[in-house]
Design a protein around this motif. Structure first.
Motif, PDB file in Angstrom:
ATOM      1  N   SER A   1     -14.761  -2.073 -49.888  1.00 24.76           N
ATOM      2  CA  SER A   1     -16.103  -1.810 -49.383  1.00 24.76           C
ATOM      3  C   SER A   1     -17.005  -3.032 -49.532  1.00 24.76           C
ATOM      4  O   SER A   1     -17.796  -3.347 -48.638  1.00 24.76           O
TER       5      SER A   1
ATOM      6  N   GLY B   1     -15.990  -5.392 -46.862  1.00 26.71           N
ATOM      7  CA  GLY B   1     -16.014  -4.906 -45.491  1.00 26.71           C
ATOM      8  C   GLY B   1     -14.669  -5.099 -44.821  1.00 26.71           C
ATOM      9  O   GLY B   1     -14.586  -5.397 -43.619  1.00 26.71           O
ATOM     10  N   ALA B   2     -13.592  -4.925 -45.588  1.00 23.73           N
ATOM     11  CA  ALA B   2     -12.247  -5.186 -45.090  1.00 23.73           C
ATOM     12  C   ALA B   2     -11.483  -3.876 -44.907  1.00 23.73           C
ATOM     13  O   ALA B   2     -11.668  -2.926 -45.673  1.00 23.73           O
TER      14      ALA B   2
ATOM     15  N   GLY C   1     -16.696   5.406 -46.373  1.00 26.15           N
ATOM     16  CA  GLY C   1     -17.057   4.002 -46.464  1.00 26.15           C
ATOM     17  C   GLY C   1     -15.856   3.082 -46.524  1.00 26.15           C
ATOM     18  O   GLY C   1     -16.003   1.856 -46.480  1.00 26.15           O
TER      19      GLY C   1
ATOM     20  N   ARG D   1     -12.327   2.103 -44.665  1.00 21.44           N
ATOM     21  CA  ARG D   1     -11.635   2.246 -43.380  1.00 21.44           C
ATOM     22  C   ARG D   1     -10.131   2.117 -43.577  1.00 21.44           C
ATOM     23  O   ARG D   1      -9.627   1.038 -43.889  1.00 21.44           O
TER      24      ARG D   1
ATOM     25  N   SER E   1     -13.623  -9.093 -42.321  1.00 21.07           N
ATOM     26  CA  SER E   1     -14.457  -8.960 -43.518  1.00 21.07           C
ATOM     27  C   SER E   1     -15.899  -9.242 -43.129  1.00 21.07           C
ATOM     28  O   SER E   1     -16.161  -9.920 -42.132  1.00 21.07           O
ATOM     29  N   HIS E   2     -16.813  -8.690 -43.902  1.00 20.81           N
ATOM     30  CA  HIS E   2     -18.237  -8.911 -43.684  1.00 20.81           C
ATOM     31  C   HIS E   2     -18.844  -9.326 -45.023  1.00 20.81           C
ATOM     32  O   HIS E   2     -19.296  -8.492 -45.807  1.00 20.81           O
ATOM     33  N   VAL E   3     -18.794 -10.606 -45.300  1.00 22.40           N
ATOM     34  CA  VAL E   3     -19.283 -11.143 -46.574  1.00 22.40           C
ATOM     35  C   VAL E   3     -20.362 -12.168 -46.273  1.00 22.40           C
ATOM     36  O   VAL E   3     -20.062 -13.324 -45.941  1.00 22.40           O
TER      37      VAL E   3
END
Length: 459
Positions: free
Chosen positions: A116, A119-120, A148, A150, A234-236
């Motif tokens: 989480s 975001g992976a 939350g 995926r 990913s969202h980092v």
């Protein structure tokens, strides 16, 4: 942009995460990718196999030890110049620190928690032995338990036959989860284990390399690598972590050489430790206490964790380095010893003479001590001031019986709420069972290097 990533998880330990994650790292590298390897949690052993597979250092992502805010920066730092990251989870997908469960049900430090934060997407490795259509219910539960997280696909492991594979795929389709691979049973891939987990890669030598090659080949043959790469993300937003000193820390006043123990007996260390030591102005020189002398000019010593109880005879036989370490301690040089390092500094380990820096005896026990600890420093040392607070981790099956009443290093709550006083602070020595992650305490590393400056030791 942050590096695309996939997280390899499982319903429980023993499902084959390490085989699949390590093989995936190797197979993606073989296919032309630059792979950044990571492990969730405080594990020191799996990253050794990851490093062999990926061709770059294995790193850990542990929000319990370093805090949530550092996970993104450490990921960005460790995945620099890579085009894909593979993150191996810990235990079951939602398993983490038992005493620290968030309101949404995710345990802190769990694979789900780290996925989480990054975001992976998660790929679930399912041990298919002994089940068929029930896989649908299992996947449905893991896909819906925490929205939350995926769940992007499943890799079926230890599949018994073509018929078994067909039934499992039908069940996965019913659950709405994509099958990314189906791996047959391959008992020859088993890696020897001992009381603290797998035998380390450095001990296993050529056999470790052969095992990684076999894992790589297995995954390459039975997993859809293009599909895995296509779902990676990913969202980092964080900037990468850098091994820099806090502005207020003291700078080194002269040349410092830190001897860093390595080899088969001392293989439990975080990659960021050496990076921080160098950033603090030290030259870091690896040596193997089983066969090497101290590096010339060493003014400080780091003894990380590992398995000295497996190599007592060899460690004891190197009388030269044991005497050199005793001399270094007598001069007040800073010595940082964690877990295995502590047992190497006492008079003897299971009857084998050790360094004799600390009065006491260490012995192997039948009891595994394992868990996170919220600790406070109870003495000034080259690493910490009285009152410094850390989160650390214990992982050992030895115990030390001290002669006399030495000054302890740490105080924390152990099992059943008992107050534990761990380790010893003596002169320049800071030794204890507690492992800490240096990225969470860069000021302690800077303090350690500053204490090793020749001008300090001459006082």
């Amino acid at each position: 942009m942050s590096t695309p990533a996939v997280v390899i998880a499982a319903p429980s330990s023993g499902s084959g995460k390490t085989t699949v994650a390590t093989g995936l790292m190797g197979a993606l590298r073989q296919a032309g990718h630059t792979v950044a390897p990571f492990k969730v949690g405080p594990d020191f052993i799996d990253p050794g196999y990851h490093a062999l597979a990926a061709g770059r250092p294995g790193r850990n992502l542990d929000p319990v030890l370093v805090g949530e805010p550092l996970i993104g920066p450490l990921f960005r730092h460790g995945s620099d110049d890579a085009d894909i990251a593979v993150v191996e989870g810990v235990m079951g997908l939602f398993d983490g620190r038992i005493s620290d469960v968030a309101a949404d049900g995710a345990a802190r430090g769990s694979t789900a928690h780290v996925a989480s934060l990054l975001g992976a997407p998660v790929i679930l490795v399912v041990d298919a032995r002994g089940q068929s259509h029930s896989v649908a219910a299992l996947l449905h539960g893991f896909a819906t338990f925490d929205r939350g997280v995926r769940l992007a696909g499943v890799i079926l492991n230890r599949v018994g036959s073509a018929r078994h594979d067909a039934v499992l795929r039908q069940a996965c389709e019913q659950a709405g989860v994509t099958v990314l691979g189906s791996i047959p049973r391959a008992d020859e891939l088993a890696v020897p284990s001992r009381h603290l987990g797998l035998v380390t890669a450095v001990e296993h030598g050529r056999r470790a390399g052969a095992a990684v090659e076999a894992m790589t080949g297995l995954v390459a043959r039975h997993v859809d690598l293009e599909a895995v790469a296509s779902i990676a993300m990913s969202h980092v937003p964080d900037e990468p972590w850098t091994p820099e000193l806090p502005e207020h820390t003291e700078r080194v006043g002269g040349p410092v050489t830190v001897a860093l123990a390595a080899g088969k007996a001392f293989s439990f260390g975080y990659t960021e430790h050496g990076e921080l030591l160098r950033a603090a102005g030290a030259q870091v020189v690896d040596f193997d206490p089983m066969c090497d002398p101290l590096p010339p000019g060493a003014t400080a010593l780091v003894l990380p964790g590992g398995f000295p109880e497996e190599f007592g005879t060899e460690l004891s036989a190197n009388e030269l380095v044991r005497a050199q370490i005793g001399g270094l301690a007598a001069r007040g040089a800073p010595i940082h010893a964690e877990c295995a390092g502590l047992t190497y500094l006492v008079d003897d380990l299971d009857g084998h003479p050790m360094c004799g820096v600390l009065a006491g005896s260490a012995s192997f026990t039948d009891t595994l001590t394992l868990g996170y600890r919220d600790a406070v420093a109870v003495a000034d040392s080259p690493l910490h001031a009285v009152g410094d607070r850390v989160v650390g981790h214990e992982f050992h099956r030895t115990a030390v019986r001290y002669a006399g009443n030495p000054q302890q290093a740490w105080r924390y709550r152990g099992r059943a709420g008992r107050t534990i006083e761990d380790g010893v602070v003596q002169g320049g020595v800071h030794a204890g069972y507690l492992h800490t992650h240096p990225a969470a305490h860069p000021e302690a590393i800077a303090r350690f290097v500053a204490a090793a400056a020749p001008s300090r030791l001459a006082r």
